[in-house]
Every structure is written in structure tokens, then in C-alpha cells.
Design a protein around this motif. Structure first.
Motif, short mmCIF file in Angstrom:
data_model
loop_
_atom_site.label_atom_id
_atom_site.label_comp_id
_atom_site.label_asym_id
_atom_site.label_seq_id
_atom_site.Cartn_x
_atom_site.Cartn_y
_atom_site.Cartn_z
N UNK A 12 1.02 -1.21 -0.09
CA UNK A 12 -0.03 0.12 -0.05
C UNK A 12 1.00 1.14 -0.03
N UNK A 13 0.60 2.31 -0.81
CA UNK A 13 1.20 3.54 -0.94
C UNK A 13 0.52 4.77 -0.45
N UNK A 14 1.07 5.70 -0.25
CA UNK A 14 0.60 7.08 0.24
C UNK A 14 -0.36 7.44 -1.22
N UNK A 15 -1.49 8.10 -0.94
CA UNK A 15 -2.37 8.73 -1.86
C UNK A 15 -3.63 7.50 -2.30
N UNK A 16 -3.45 6.46 -1.28
CA UNK A 16 -4.70 5.49 -1.55
C UNK A 16 -4.61 4.54 -2.46
N UNK A 17 -3.22 4.42 -3.13
CA UNK A 17 -3.02 3.43 -4.13
C UNK A 17 -2.01 2.31 -3.61
N UNK A 62 12.24 7.06 -11.01
CA UNK A 62 11.12 7.39 -10.08
C UNK A 62 11.76 6.88 -8.57
N UNK A 63 11.26 7.54 -7.32
CA UNK A 63 11.52 7.44 -6.12
C UNK A 63 10.62 6.79 -5.16
N UNK A 64 10.75 5.93 -4.43
CA UNK A 64 9.92 5.29 -3.53
C UNK A 64 10.55 4.99 -2.29
N UNK A 69 6.21 1.84 8.71
CA UNK A 69 5.40 2.81 9.43
C UNK A 69 3.75 2.60 8.94
N UNK A 70 2.68 3.06 9.36
CA UNK A 70 1.39 2.65 8.82
C UNK A 70 1.21 3.93 7.79
N UNK A 71 0.56 3.59 7.07
CA UNK A 71 0.02 4.50 5.83
C UNK A 71 -0.31 6.01 6.21
N UNK A 72 -1.21 6.08 7.67
CA UNK A 72 -1.61 7.36 8.17
C UNK A 72 -0.26 7.96 8.64
N UNK A 73 0.82 7.35 9.13
CA UNK A 73 1.80 8.02 9.61
C UNK A 73 2.58 8.65 8.43
N UNK A 74 2.80 7.68 7.31
CA UNK A 74 3.34 8.17 5.77
C UNK A 74 2.56 9.28 5.54
N UNK A 75 1.49 9.20 5.26
CA UNK A 75 0.66 10.46 4.78
C UNK A 75 1.15 11.67 5.70
N UNK A 76 1.05 11.63 6.86
CA UNK A 76 1.41 12.82 7.56
C UNK A 76 2.90 13.27 7.28
N UNK A 89 4.09 1.56 2.79
CA UNK A 89 4.07 0.85 4.12
C UNK A 89 4.15 -0.56 3.87
N UNK A 90 5.29 -0.95 4.64
CA UNK A 90 5.66 -2.38 4.70
C UNK A 90 5.40 -3.00 6.23
N UNK A 91 4.13 -2.75 6.74
CA UNK A 91 4.30 -3.42 8.13
C UNK A 91 4.31 -4.99 8.26
N UNK A 92 3.86 -5.60 7.27
CA UNK A 92 4.43 -7.25 7.36
C UNK A 92 5.57 -7.53 6.87
N UNK A 93 6.56 -6.41 6.35
CA UNK A 93 8.12 -6.68 6.56
C UNK A 93 8.21 -7.53 5.15
#
Length: 151
Positions: A12-17, A62-64, A69-76, A89-93
Motif C-alpha cells: 500500500x502506498x500514500x495517496x490511496x493507491x 522514480x523514487x519510492x 510505519x502505517x499509511x497514516x503515519x506516511x501520509x502525515x 507501508x511495509x508493516x508485514x516486512x
């Protein structure tokens, strides 16, 4: 893994994609793993990639950024730094494991498991062309850009 195709992965990525590596075919890809949003070193690293982003785009890259961290943390974090690229977000590693960036580190005198700051460059065919491990933040984004210009 150097000079080999990187297996496809999805996060999952920022921007809801949903990010999928295979969708990046035909572009140079910079993937940088960092320990934690809003920490001093990670903030500096993000700012350096942000500041050089137009130059990365000019050479077709392109950079990623990836952390646990959670998506919410990433968005902030992305909004705070005005980052023009996606954070994954790679919470599952899963990607952390694929790239072998999870390490035992010393923090305040005790051992903790965390991400070793690392950066990977993939060519337009998805082949890993270079890796930096145990990255020191100072001037790192410029080093990555300089390497990409040699491809």
C-alpha cells in the motif's frame, strides 16, 4: 541479488493507491528503506530526495521510500515534508525481507530489530543495478543520482 531481476511485490502506498513493482517496468527505480517517519535522519534523507526529485525525473527515475510505519503515519510525514514521491507501508516486512534490510541494532544500550537504512537502484527491466547498505544520510541522495546518470 545484484544484477538479477527483483521479484514483483505489492505494498500500500500514500495517496490511496497500491504500489506494484511490475508497473514500473520501463523506468529506473530508486527504492530507499528508512527506519521511521519523522525522525531526524529519515527527515533529512527524505528532504534530500525531495530536493533532487526534478533531477531524478529528468533522467527517467522514480523514487519510492519504504518503512514499516502505517499509511497514516506516511501520509502525515509526506505532507509535512512536501514529498513529491510515494511512501510505501511495509508493516508485514515483506519487501524488507525481500531486500534483506532487517537487522539487529543497538538503541540506548539494548538490541532492537529494525530497518538498516538502505537504497536500491533498479534498471528499466527491473534488474538490481546497485545497492547501498548502512547508508549515512549526508549527501546520499546525490550519490544515488550520480550513479543513475551512469546507467
Amino acid at each position: 541479488m545484484l544484477n538479477q531481476s527483483v521479484p514483483d511485490f505489492e505494498l500500500p502506498a500514500t495517496g490511496g493507491v497500491q504500489f506494484r513493482l511490475s508497473q514500473c517496468k520501463g523506468k529506473l527505480v530508486v527504492i530507499y528503506f528508512y527506519p521511521k517517519d519523522s525522525t531526524p535522519g529519515c527527515t533529512t534523507e527524505g528532504q534530500q530526495f525531495r530536493d533532487l526529485y526534478p533531477e531524478f525525473r529528468a533522467v527517467g527515475a522514480e523514487i519510492f521510500g519504504i518503512s514499516r510505519d502505517s499509511l497514516k503515519s506516511h501520509e502525515n510525514f509526506k505532507a509535512k515534508l512536501s514529498l513529491p514521491f510515494a511512501l510505501l507501508s511495509d508493516t508485514a516486512e515483506s519487501a524488507c525481507t525481500l531486500f534483506g534490510v532487517m537487522k539487529m541494532k543497538n538503541m540506548y544500550g539494548r538490541q532492537v530489530r529494525g530497518i538498516e537504512r538502505s537504497t536500491f537502484v533498479l534498471d528499466a527491466q527491473g534488474v538490481l543495478r546497485y545497492e547501498w547498505r548502512g547508508v549515512k544520510v549526508d549527501d546520499h541522495a546525490q550519490q544515488v543520482l550520480d550513479f543513475i546518470k551512469t546507467l
